[in-house]
Design an enzyme around this catalytic site. Sequence first.
Site, short mmCIF file in Angstrom:
data_model
loop_
_atom_site.label_atom_id
_atom_site.label_comp_id
_atom_site.label_asym_id
_atom_site.label_seq_id
_atom_site.Cartn_x
_atom_site.Cartn_y
_atom_site.Cartn_z
N VAL A 12 42.69 33.55 25.26
CA VAL A 12 41.28 33.17 25.46
C VAL A 12 40.98 33.02 26.95
CG1 VAL A 12 39.56 31.36 25.07
CG2 VAL A 12 41.16 31.94 23.26
N CYS A 255 44.62 32.11 14.68
CA CYS A 255 43.39 31.32 14.56
C CYS A 255 43.07 30.89 13.14
CB CYS A 255 42.23 32.12 15.15
SG CYS A 255 42.59 32.64 16.82
C1 UGA Z 1 39.36 35.33 14.69
C2 UGA Z 1 37.82 35.38 14.66
O1 UGA Z 1 37.40 36.60 14.04
C3 UGA Z 1 37.24 35.28 16.08
O2 UGA Z 1 35.82 35.24 16.00
C4 UGA Z 1 37.78 33.99 16.73
O3 UGA Z 1 37.31 33.85 18.06
C5 UGA Z 1 39.29 34.02 16.75
O4 UGA Z 1 39.77 34.14 15.39
C6 UGA Z 1 39.76 32.74 17.37
O5 UGA Z 1 39.52 31.68 16.79
O6 UGA Z 1 40.29 32.77 18.49
P1 UGA Z 1 41.31 37.07 15.25
O7 UGA Z 1 42.25 35.98 14.89
O8 UGA Z 1 41.55 37.87 16.48
O9 UGA Z 1 39.82 36.49 15.39
O10 UGA Z 1 41.35 38.07 14.01
P2 UGA Z 1 40.28 38.73 13.01
O11 UGA Z 1 39.87 40.05 13.49
O12 UGA Z 1 39.22 37.78 12.67
O13 UGA Z 1 41.22 38.94 11.71
C7 UGA Z 1 41.85 37.83 11.08
C8 UGA Z 1 42.70 38.30 9.91
O14 UGA Z 1 41.88 38.79 8.86
C9 UGA Z 1 43.66 39.44 10.25
O15 UGA Z 1 44.89 39.21 9.62
C10 UGA Z 1 42.96 40.67 9.68
O16 UGA Z 1 43.82 41.72 9.37
C11 UGA Z 1 42.32 40.07 8.44
N1 UGA Z 1 41.17 40.86 7.93
C12 UGA Z 1 40.03 40.95 8.65
C13 UGA Z 1 41.24 41.45 6.66
O17 UGA Z 1 42.28 41.36 5.96
N2 UGA Z 1 40.16 42.12 6.19
C14 UGA Z 1 39.01 42.24 6.90
O18 UGA Z 1 38.03 42.86 6.37
C15 UGA Z 1 38.95 41.64 8.16
#
Ligand code: UGA
Length: 423
Positions: A12, A255
């Site tokens: 971050v 996160c």
């Molecule tokens: C998440 C949030 O999306 C951000 O907005 C936030 O700032 C961040 O946490 C944080 O708190 O720092 P991030 O952890 O980078 O971001 O990951 P995401 O892209 O949100 O994905 C999270 C999980 O959900 C991953 O394992 C991803 O593969 C999964 N996912 C996501 C799915 O299985 N299906 C989807 O349709 C989307």
Amino acid sequence: MAKIAIIGTGYVGLASAVGFAHLGHDVVGIDIDKEKITKLSRGKSPIYEKDMEVFLKKSLKKKKIQFSTDYSKVGSSKFVFLCLPTPQLEDGAADISFILESSKMLSRHLKQSSTIVIKSTVPVNTWKLVKEKIDRDDVAIVSNPEFLREGTALQDFFKPDRIVVGSTDEVKAKEVSSLYKAKKAKIVFTDNTSAEIIKYASNSFLAIKLSFVNEIAAYAESTDANALEVLNAMGLDKRIGKDFLKPGPGWGGMCFPKDVSALKESAREKNVPIPLLDAALESNLKTHARIVEKCKKALGGSLKDKKISVWGLSFKANTDDIRFSPAISVIERLILEGAQISSFDPIVKSVENLSMKVSADIEQNVTGADAIVLLTEWQEFKEIDPKEISDLVTQKIIIDSRNLLNKNKWEKAGFTFIGNGYN
Ligand code: UGA
């Protein structure tokens, strides 16, 4: 242009430091990790993140960014962003000790009438504790949670959906929001406590959404339905939204699991439990287990001594982060069932404390495999030609937990193709 100090150069902090420097501000990134500071000062990013090194090098060249281990360097900055980690404690609550210790240390170095901006994800009322530690009437405390996603952190920094600024000081709140120069973003001015909750509630809502998506995928598999069709149609309703509707091996990363647990713990402390959060966490573990069950079923009911090729280790594509990765959780379960794992990830090349082989390339990875299991949606896996690997595997079985691959292509090459959410 403003003078900005960023305390903590993790994912971050670094994305914010590099982002603000690119916007023309004068940034100093401060961290206690000497090795990291040396690396960053030489233009090397300690994390794998798209464009990070390019932007970092550009700003170093223009002398818009510098790095130091010296806290007194905050003395010339009008804005001091706290971007320190808030790891999960054993009871699930967030550990804010880094935030509080650094606030205490910072206090005597802060410039007159400067602003402390809390960017880390912090439990409710942390801002009050920071205020106590800073203990200066001239310093304003602004809560400005981050919403950056790993893998697209800089893109999210420059084009945020919204910027949340919580403060009792309207002037300082406006000053902080204008630092982002994000003309199209919605700016939400609110109080500190609401800003703190907005972050937890947003991440938790998304995690609940994904748990539900994975449950619908499991349910659809028990019928003749196709969850992908179901979810696509659901997403056309604006109230539901088309994003975050992809079934997978479960949600992970640094996160979601941490924030869901922290909100759960914080609500419990206030005697207002949020059972949906428990359900989302439990459901996510069931999703990891369901992927293992799919492997087991495909291999006749037992994984004992079966060779499984795993594709992907990071918690999602475009990052090298394996913390709380569903891929790791699935692998651990496969190992417990007696499977022998050979993994391949385009970026992650080693994993500690996991008895599996990490292959150098796909050929090595699939040789002798009884089944291939895709766990991370790296686009590279789409390019793999099934015909080219079909002679290397022992059994032609592929389980695509992310629904990334082209089913027809794999079936044409003689593979039994198992997707996620349909039969
Ligand atoms: C998440 C949030 O999306 C951000 O907005 C936030 O700032 C961040 O946490 C944080 O708190 O720092 P991030 O952890 O980078 O971001 O990951 P995401 O892209 O949100 O994905 C999270 C999980 O959900 C991953 O394992 C991803 O593969 C999964 N996912 C996501 C799915 O299985 N299906 C989807 O349709 C989307």
